[in-house]
Write an enzyme that holds these catalytic residues in place. Structure first.
Site, PDB file in Angstrom:
ATOM      1  N   LYS A  85     -11.046  -5.042  -4.302  1.00 35.24           N
ATOM      2  CA  LYS A  85     -12.142  -4.069  -4.360  1.00 35.24           C
ATOM      3  C   LYS A  85     -11.711  -2.740  -4.954  1.00 35.24           C
ATOM      4  O   LYS A  85     -12.506  -2.006  -5.492  1.00 35.24           O
ATOM      5  CB  LYS A  85     -12.611  -3.732  -2.937  1.00 35.24           C
ATOM      6  CG  LYS A  85     -13.389  -4.760  -2.222  1.00 35.24           C
ATOM      7  CD  LYS A  85     -13.993  -4.114  -0.957  1.00 35.24           C
ATOM      8  CE  LYS A  85     -13.643  -4.838   0.310  1.00 35.24           C
ATOM      9  NZ  LYS A  85     -12.567  -4.289   1.098  1.00 35.24           N
ATOM     10  N   LYS A 113      -4.150 -10.589  -6.912  1.00 40.86           N
ATOM     11  CA  LYS A 113      -5.395 -11.003  -6.224  1.00 40.86           C
ATOM     12  C   LYS A 113      -6.558 -10.087  -6.628  1.00 40.86           C
ATOM     13  O   LYS A 113      -6.335  -8.911  -6.957  1.00 40.86           O
ATOM     14  CB  LYS A 113      -5.166 -11.045  -4.709  1.00 40.86           C
ATOM     15  CG  LYS A 113      -5.480  -9.773  -4.008  1.00 40.86           C
ATOM     16  CD  LYS A 113      -5.412  -9.870  -2.518  1.00 40.86           C
ATOM     17  CE  LYS A 113      -5.331  -8.453  -2.032  1.00 40.86           C
ATOM     18  NZ  LYS A 113      -6.122  -7.955  -1.047  1.00 40.86           N
ATOM     19  N   LYS A 127       0.824  -1.218   0.000  1.00 40.59           N
ATOM     20  CA  LYS A 127       0.000   0.000   0.000  1.00 40.59           C
ATOM     21  C   LYS A 127       0.851   1.258   0.000  1.00 40.59           C
ATOM     22  O   LYS A 127       0.450   2.283  -0.541  1.00 40.59           O
ATOM     23  CB  LYS A 127      -0.974   0.001   1.186  1.00 40.59           C
ATOM     24  CG  LYS A 127      -2.101  -0.994   0.992  1.00 40.59           C
ATOM     25  CD  LYS A 127      -3.323  -0.669   1.810  1.00 40.59           C
ATOM     26  CE  LYS A 127      -4.437  -1.636   1.505  1.00 40.59           C
ATOM     27  NZ  LYS A 127      -5.530  -1.597   2.476  1.00 40.59           N
TER      28      LYS A 127
HETATM   29  P1  TYM Z   1     -10.617  -6.407   3.280  1.00 42.29           P
HETATM   30  O1  TYM Z   1     -11.737  -5.437   3.431  1.00 42.29           O
HETATM   31  O2  TYM Z   1      -9.498  -6.055   2.367  1.00 42.29           O
HETATM   32  O3  TYM Z   1     -11.160  -7.812   2.818  1.00 42.29           O
HETATM   33  C1  TYM Z   1     -12.210  -8.454   3.490  1.00 42.29           C
HETATM   34  C2  TYM Z   1     -11.996  -9.951   3.554  1.00 42.29           C
HETATM   35  O4  TYM Z   1     -11.921 -10.516   2.240  1.00 42.29           O
HETATM   36  C3  TYM Z   1     -10.721 -11.271   2.097  1.00 42.29           C
HETATM   37  N1  TYM Z   1     -10.265 -11.133   0.700  1.00 42.29           N
HETATM   38  C4  TYM Z   1     -10.085 -12.150  -0.140  1.00 42.29           C
HETATM   39  N2  TYM Z   1     -10.233 -13.475   0.001  1.00 42.29           N
HETATM   40  C5  TYM Z   1      -9.978 -14.248  -1.074  1.00 42.29           C
HETATM   41  N3  TYM Z   1      -9.582 -13.761  -2.277  1.00 42.29           N
HETATM   42  C6  TYM Z   1      -9.417 -12.431  -2.466  1.00 42.29           C
HETATM   43  N4  TYM Z   1      -9.035 -11.949  -3.642  1.00 42.29           N
HETATM   44  C7  TYM Z   1      -9.668 -11.566  -1.368  1.00 42.29           C
HETATM   45  N5  TYM Z   1      -9.609 -10.211  -1.207  1.00 42.29           N
HETATM   46  C8  TYM Z   1      -9.970  -9.969   0.068  1.00 42.29           C
HETATM   47  C9  TYM Z   1      -9.742 -10.654   3.081  1.00 42.29           C
HETATM   48  O5  TYM Z   1      -8.713 -11.558   3.420  1.00 42.29           O
HETATM   49  C10 TYM Z   1     -10.661 -10.334   4.241  1.00 42.29           C
HETATM   50  O6  TYM Z   1     -10.869 -11.476   5.035  1.00 42.29           O
HETATM   51  N6  TYM Z   1      -7.778  -5.791   7.387  1.00 42.29           N
HETATM   52  C11 TYM Z   1      -8.975  -6.426   6.866  1.00 42.29           C
HETATM   53  C12 TYM Z   1     -10.217  -6.060   7.624  1.00 42.29           C
HETATM   54  C13 TYM Z   1     -10.151  -6.213   9.107  1.00 42.29           C
HETATM   55  C14 TYM Z   1     -10.306  -7.419   9.843  1.00 42.29           C
HETATM   56  C15 TYM Z   1     -10.239  -7.040  11.213  1.00 42.29           C
HETATM   57  C16 TYM Z   1     -10.477  -8.746   9.463  1.00 42.29           C
HETATM   58  C17 TYM Z   1      -9.996  -5.208  10.019  1.00 42.29           C
HETATM   59  N7  TYM Z   1     -10.068  -5.705  11.287  1.00 42.29           N
HETATM   60  C18 TYM Z   1     -10.346  -7.998  12.232  1.00 42.29           C
HETATM   61  C19 TYM Z   1     -10.570  -9.692  10.510  1.00 42.29           C
HETATM   62  C20 TYM Z   1     -10.511  -9.321  11.850  1.00 42.29           C
HETATM   63  C21 TYM Z   1      -9.165  -6.018   5.415  1.00 42.29           C
HETATM   64  O7  TYM Z   1      -8.677  -5.012   4.966  1.00 42.29           O
HETATM   65  O8  TYM Z   1     -10.033  -6.799   4.717  1.00 42.29           O
END
Ligand code: TYM
Length: 326
Positions: free
Chosen positions: A195, A192, A110
């Site tokens: 979003k 990957k 990032k």
């Molecule tokens: P975020 O918002 O980027 O993504 C949300 C969830 O989706 C999963 N993910 C994927 N899984 C499979 N293939 C992909 N291409 C893919 N892209 C995203 C991510 O692994 C995630 O599980 N830091 C986290 C959010 C967060 C969080 C937490 C998660 C903040 N606090 C506490 C668990 C517990 C994030 O940015 O996810």
């Protein structure tokens, strides 16, 4: 088991988020105490529009419920509404070595992507995530592969806190699906699915059938024409096979057999049909929820109250253990 997870209110929730995280949430909510949040504070670390943030939050809540998260079973709330997250994050910052944060893959990626906005929040992001998890004393964290390193860091902080101040937190484990923990981009299968990329590179949970078909038919595939799983030689087809296999509940080998002698075109058409059918109930539920604003806001209000009680209890213990007034 106590389960915690969350998604940032940025971009559109796509099938990568669903297969990596939400699909696990839906099975976990049946037998576990689940806390699912919309992590708005995390979203502030990248450029965002403050005028549309609330809209994005509501949109995500609707996506959770439309995809099958049950507000009667799980606690669903907005991270910033429970102020204990930032309090615990600060306290954990004081036991977190900066070197550990600087080696995080997501921070490195990032800070390259947002060169003009490498803010301290981006560096401290995993500490806030650790606070999200430890505040509820979670044991399991269902996430995709890209978040596993952050959960590992959470474990390190839990261990460190426990040894310094006395046993307080369980050491949480990342829960990842056997398949689908890293769904790749449709336009560049070496990256990957994300979003924040071009919508052509992902399938959103609420894409219209014609858009799903267009995106899948146009997705980047490999040279040759055999539908065979081989991540190094055929990353595009292998990614599509993974999606097909999970959504149909069929092993990859059975799908390879089904398309033996047929080309990519036939396979993609069939995959498009599968994805459209799978997501159809999500679209229907989303439409219904969009017209029930009071109900939707009620879910968040109830979730906040339940989360707050849990968070306050943990913080009282943490403050006492750290020698702060409680
Ligand atoms: P975020 O918002 O980027 O993504 C949300 C969830 O989706 C999963 N993910 C994927 N899984 C499979 N293939 C992909 N291409 C893919 N892209 C995203 C991510 O692994 C995630 O599980 N830091 C986290 C959010 C967060 C969080 C937490 C998660 C903040 N606090 C506490 C668990 C517990 C994030 O940015 O996810």
């Amino acid at each position: 088991m106590r389960i915690v997870s969350g998604i940032q209110p940025t971009g559109n929730i796509h099938i990568g988020n669903y297969l990596g995280a939400i699909k696990q949430w839906i099975s976990l909510q049946e037998k576990n105490e689940c806390v699912f949040m919309i992590v708005d504070l995390h979203a502030l670390t990248a450029p965002y529009d403050q005028k549309t943030l609330q809209e994005k939050i509501t949109e995500k809540l609707i996506a959770y419920v439309a995809a099958g998260v049950d507000p009667e079973k799980a606690i669903i709330f907005v991270q910033s509404e429970v102020k204990e997250h930032t309090e615990l994050a600060w306290l954990l910052n004081t036991i977190c070595p900066v070197g550990e944060l600087e080696r995080m893959t997501q921070y490195k990626d990032k800070s390259k992507k947002f060169k003009d906005n490498v803010n301290a929040g981006l560096l401290n992001y995993p500490v806030l995530m650790a606070a999200d998890i430890l505040l509820y004393k979670a044991e399991g964290v269902p996430v995709g592969k890209d978040q596993a390193q952050h959960v590992e860091m959470t474990r390190t902080l839990a261990k460190k806190f426990n040894s310094k101040f006395g046993k307080t937190f369980p050491e949480p484990k990342e829960l990842m699906p056997e398949f689908g923990s890293k769904i790749m981009s449709l336009t560049d299968p070496k990256k990957k699915m994300s979003k924040s990329d071009d919508p052509k590179s992902y399938i959103s949970l609420f894409d219209l059938p014609e858009d799903i078909e267009k995106k899948i038919m146009a997705s980047e595939t490999d040279s040759g024409k055999a539908v065979i799983f081989n991540v190094t030689k055929k990353p595009g087809i292998s990614n599509l096979l993974t999606i097909y296999s999970i959504l149909e509940g069929k092993p990859i080998s059975a799908i390879e057999k089904q398309f033996k002698g047929k080309g990519y075109g036939d396979f993609k058409k069939s995959l498009a049909k599968t994805v459209i059918n799978y997501l159809e109930p999500f679209r229907r539920k989303q439409k219904e929820l969009l017209s029930r604003e009071v109900y939707v806001q009620e879910i968040l209000k109830k979730g906040k109250a339940r989360a707050k009680t849990m968070a306050e209890t943990t913080m009282q213990e943490v403050r006492e253990k750290m020698g702060l007034s409680s």
